[in-house]
Motif scaffolding. Structure first.
Motif, short mmCIF file in Angstrom:
data_model
loop_
_atom_site.label_atom_id
_atom_site.label_comp_id
_atom_site.label_asym_id
_atom_site.label_seq_id
_atom_site.Cartn_x
_atom_site.Cartn_y
_atom_site.Cartn_z
N ILE A 90 88.96 110.01 78.87
CA ILE A 90 88.16 110.12 80.09
C ILE A 90 89.01 110.67 81.23
O ILE A 90 88.53 111.43 82.08
CB ILE A 90 87.55 108.74 80.46
N GLY A 94 88.77 114.32 83.63
CA GLY A 94 88.64 114.39 85.08
C GLY A 94 88.66 113.08 85.81
O GLY A 94 88.63 113.06 87.05
N PHE A 95 88.70 111.95 85.11
CA PHE A 95 88.79 110.66 85.80
C PHE A 95 90.19 110.52 86.37
O PHE A 95 91.16 110.94 85.73
CB PHE A 95 88.50 109.54 84.80
N PRO A 96 90.35 109.92 87.57
CA PRO A 96 91.70 109.75 88.11
C PRO A 96 92.59 109.01 87.11
O PRO A 96 92.14 108.05 86.48
CB PRO A 96 91.47 108.89 89.36
N TYR A 126 86.22 99.94 87.31
CA TYR A 126 85.17 98.94 87.45
C TYR A 126 85.58 97.66 86.75
O TYR A 126 86.39 97.68 85.81
CB TYR A 126 83.86 99.45 86.84
N ARG A 131 80.98 92.77 80.46
CA ARG A 131 81.07 93.32 79.11
C ARG A 131 82.09 92.62 78.23
O ARG A 131 81.96 92.61 77.01
CB ARG A 131 81.40 94.82 79.17
N PRO B 83 73.39 98.61 81.55
CA PRO B 83 72.89 98.75 82.92
C PRO B 83 73.52 99.98 83.56
O PRO B 83 74.50 100.53 83.05
CB PRO B 83 73.38 97.47 83.59
N PHE B 85 75.37 100.18 85.98
CA PHE B 85 76.77 99.87 86.27
C PHE B 85 77.70 100.44 85.19
O PHE B 85 78.77 100.98 85.49
CB PHE B 85 76.91 98.34 86.36
N THR B 86 77.27 100.31 83.93
CA THR B 86 78.09 100.80 82.82
C THR B 86 78.22 102.33 82.87
O THR B 86 79.31 102.85 82.67
CB THR B 86 77.49 100.35 81.49
N MET B 88 78.10 104.09 85.49
CA MET B 88 78.90 104.43 86.67
C MET B 88 80.37 104.07 86.49
O MET B 88 81.20 104.48 87.31
CB MET B 88 78.33 103.74 87.91
N THR B 89 80.71 103.31 85.45
CA THR B 89 82.12 103.05 85.18
C THR B 89 82.89 104.35 85.15
O THR B 89 84.00 104.46 85.68
CB THR B 89 82.27 102.33 83.81
N CYS B 90 82.32 105.37 84.53
CA CYS B 90 82.96 106.69 84.50
C CYS B 90 82.31 107.63 85.52
O CYS B 90 82.99 108.39 86.21
CB CYS B 90 82.85 107.31 83.12
N SER B 92 81.02 107.29 88.32
CA SER B 92 81.30 107.17 89.75
C SER B 92 82.39 108.16 90.13
O SER B 92 82.60 108.45 91.31
CB SER B 92 81.76 105.74 90.06
N GLN B 93 83.13 108.66 89.13
CA GLN B 93 84.25 109.56 89.40
C GLN B 93 84.08 110.95 88.78
O GLN B 93 84.62 111.92 89.30
CB GLN B 93 85.56 108.95 88.87
N ILE B 94 83.39 111.04 87.65
CA ILE B 94 83.27 112.36 87.03
C ILE B 94 81.81 112.77 86.92
O ILE B 94 80.94 111.94 86.71
CB ILE B 94 83.97 112.45 85.65
N LEU B 108 71.33 103.55 90.89
CA LEU B 108 72.36 102.70 91.51
C LEU B 108 72.07 102.49 92.99
O LEU B 108 72.08 101.35 93.48
CB LEU B 108 73.73 103.33 91.34
#
Lengths: 166, 217
Positions: A90, A94-96, A126, A131, B83, B85-86, B88-90, B92-94, B108
């Motif tokens: 990931i 592109g993820f930081p 997050y 989970r 959900p 949220f899951t 957006m885990t990734c 939110s950035q890509i 969201l």
């Protein structure tokens, strides 16, 4: 005339019976949680908020470490990579970049700190409270510790028996 | 006195009787096979979703495990849909500006769940439990097919009662080692333990798995 009436009643009865036919594929079951209006709202006394309940670490066993490896692979490796160097798939997309896990700073961090990061997240990461179950979070922490040690292991640190192992 | 039936009557009677038998046999066959057909069971139909999520990209391409999103599969009857949220885990950035993901971002910001369309459904009188299957050696693939190669998700198996029973009568050949449960393109290799050994390892065989109450309550 009577026969005709009896016939009509019979047909009507049969129609009623057939109307009752249903393969029960969809059933109107009670599910109070299906809507917020019917969901039980009372919180029993003594309930603490999920994220705030302290959770002591389970005893360190091989099973816990292996569970940690599985959970790490599923939830952490996409960003942190299987080695913990922070260049997972990931991140490559592109993820930081995640900080490497096997640094002196993180090796010195108390286990509770690592547990809290898995629970609540850190930076752009997050939280995984929803989970990863609490005991599994401890398993992840244990596995991260093993991962850290594995990358700073010197031959001199091994026992003679470990050195002899293939 | 003239004959009541003309010579043609023989032909007509034969054709009518054969036709009647044909209709009865045809109706019986149709009644039996039609509900089991892939068409009626929607096998292979990609279903319209609010977001065109690709398992092929996320699982085969990026290597994300099933459990990253379907996280309750080991503990619950439901594998659970993730959900927002899951996502957006990734996300939110890509791909934060991707038009394709507008629905996810709106979900969201408006605190409104994404309503996914169900791909695999069993009747309400079937009490399927995911957790027991994945902990006893049944891989996702056995019922869901090779999801990791599905650009759009579709139902891969008929999921008729016959389908369930085929395995419940003889689970061995459908079992796999725990390490391979979430591999949706798994094939046994020479090192794979034989079915009988897997049955023993998972303690399967103590209870008759075709009892009604195993699946129906």
């Amino acid at each position: 005339m009577r026969n005709a009436a009896a016939f009509a009643v019979g047909i009507a009865a049969m129609a009623l019976v057939v109307a009752g036919c249903d393969d029960m594929t969809s059933q109107k079951k009670q599910n109070p949680y299906a809507s917020r209006a019917t969901a039980p709202g009372d919180v029993p006394s003594g309930t603490v908020q999920y994220g705030e309940a302290p959770r002591p670490a389970p005893p360190l066993t091989m099973a816990l470490l292996e569970r940690g490896r599985t959970e790490y692979h599923v939830f952490c490796a996409p960003c942190h990579a299987e080695t913990g160097d922070g260049h997972g798939m990931i991140v490559q997309r592109g993820f930081p970049a995640a900080p490497p896990l096997a640094t002196a700073e993180l090796m010195a961090a108390p286990p509770q700190r690592l547990y809290d990061v898995v629970t609540g997240g850190w930076g752009v990461m997050y939280g995984f409270a929803q989970r990863i179950a609490p005991d599994d979070r401890w398993a992840v922490v244990a596995y991260v510790r093993a991962l850290q040690r594995s990358q700073h292991m010197m031959l001199a640190d091994l026992t003679p028996r470990q050195r002899a192992a293939p | 006195m003239a004959a009541v039936f003309s010579p043609r009557a023989n032909v007509i009677v034969t054709v009518v009787m054969l036709g009647a038998v044909g209709v009865v046999v045809g109706v019986c066959l149709w009644w039996f096979t039609w509900p089991r057909s892939d068409y009626v069971r929607h096998v292979g139909w990609a279903i319209q979703q609010p977001v065109p999520f690709s398992h092929q990209h996320h699982v085969a391409g990026l290597g994300i495990d099933c459990r990253f999103c379907h996280s309750s599969v080991e503990r619950s009857a439901q594998a659970s849909l993730p959900p927002t949220f899951t996502c957006m885990t990734c996300h939110s950035q890509i791909w934060t500006n991707a038009a394709l993901l507008a629905e996810v971002r709106d979900s969201l910001s408006e605190n409104r769940p994404i309503v996914w369309a169900r791909v695999t459904d069993v009747p309400d009188y079937v009490y399927f439990n995911h957790s027991i299957h994945v902990s006893k050696g049944v891989g996702c693939e056995s019922c869901h097919g090779d999801v990791a190669r599905m650009p759009l998700t579709y139902k891969a198996k008929t999921l008729t009662m016959q389908f369930c029973l085929d395995c419940h009568r003889d689970p061995g050949p459908n079992l796999r080692p725990l390490a391979n449960i979430y591999d949706t393109n798994w094939h046994p290799d020479p090192a794979t333990p034989p079915p009988a050994e897997l049955m023993r390892a998972y303690h399967i065989g103590g209870r008759n798995l075709t009892e009604c109450a195993i699946c129906h309550r």
